[in-house]
Design a protein around this motif. Structure first.
Motif, PDB file in Angstrom:
ATOM      1  N   ARG A 189      20.058 -89.663  35.030  1.00 65.63           N
ATOM      2  CA  ARG A 189      21.645 -89.602  33.417  1.00 65.63           C
ATOM      3  C   ARG A 189      22.099 -90.733  33.126  1.00 65.63           C
ATOM      4  O   ARG A 189      21.991 -90.623  31.825  1.00 65.63           O
ATOM      5  CB  ARG A 189      23.217 -89.013  33.759  1.00 65.63           C
ATOM      6  N   HIS A 206      19.390 -91.370  30.642  1.00 65.36           N
ATOM      7  CA  HIS A 206      18.670 -90.226  29.588  1.00 65.36           C
ATOM      8  C   HIS A 206      19.501 -90.995  28.264  1.00 65.36           C
ATOM      9  O   HIS A 206      19.532 -90.794  27.848  1.00 65.36           O
ATOM     10  CB  HIS A 206      19.239 -88.614  29.589  1.00 65.36           C
ATOM     11  N   ARG A 246      17.525 -93.293  26.679  1.00 68.73           N
ATOM     12  CA  ARG A 246      17.145 -93.934  26.240  1.00 68.73           C
ATOM     13  C   ARG A 246      17.743 -92.586  24.968  1.00 68.73           C
ATOM     14  O   ARG A 246      17.295 -92.898  23.682  1.00 68.73           O
ATOM     15  CB  ARG A 246      15.798 -92.297  26.714  1.00 68.73           C
TER      16      ARG A 246
END
Length: 142
Positions: A18, A21, A24
């Motif tokens: 998580r 992500h 990113r």
């Protein structure tokens, strides 16, 4: 102008992907090449994983992740993970034996980040592990 993003995650293993992500998504618009973005994600995974495996959570049962991007001709990125610390432990790379299944994380961090370090906040019972990419950090002493 720097852009700082932060998020709070549960102190559990599901937070590693998580956090990756979320970071990113922040990095996708920063103008970094794919290799640099991948290296930042690897380092983030190591630091978040270490926080979950080896440290206490913050008082709310969580960890905090910060990502600062300084756009420039050559962008600078600093990530930081704050946890509840681990009394009596010192963070440093250690030599893992060939047969060890863990113990290489900080060597990875040391090899990929421009620089990294640890800030202990004994008053707030927290520890922050940070890493910078693209040049020296602007936030921590050298």
């Amino acid at each position: 102008m720097p852009a700082t993003h932060w998020a709070t995650f549960a102190h559990d293993a599901a937070s590693v992907p998580r956090a990756r992500h979320v970071v990113r998504m922040v990095l996708d618009g920063a103008g970094l090449d794919e290799m640099t973005t991948a290296e930042i994600e690897i380092v983030l995974s190591e630091i978040v994983g270490n926080a979950i495996r080896h440290a206490r959570p913050l008082l709310g049962g969580e960890i905090h992740v910060t990502c600062e991007v300084v756009p420039d001709d050559s962008p600078h990125v600093e990530i930081a993970v704050t946890d509840g610390g681990s009394p009596g432990s010192v963070l440093s790379p250690r030599a893992a034996a060939d047969s060890d299944t863990s113990g290489r994380g900080l060597f990875i961090v040391d090899g990929l980040a421009h620089e990294w370090g640890v800030v202990e906040d004994l008053d707030n019972l927290s520890r922050t592990v940070w890493a910078s990419f693209g040049g020296p950090t602007r936030h921590h002493p050298h």
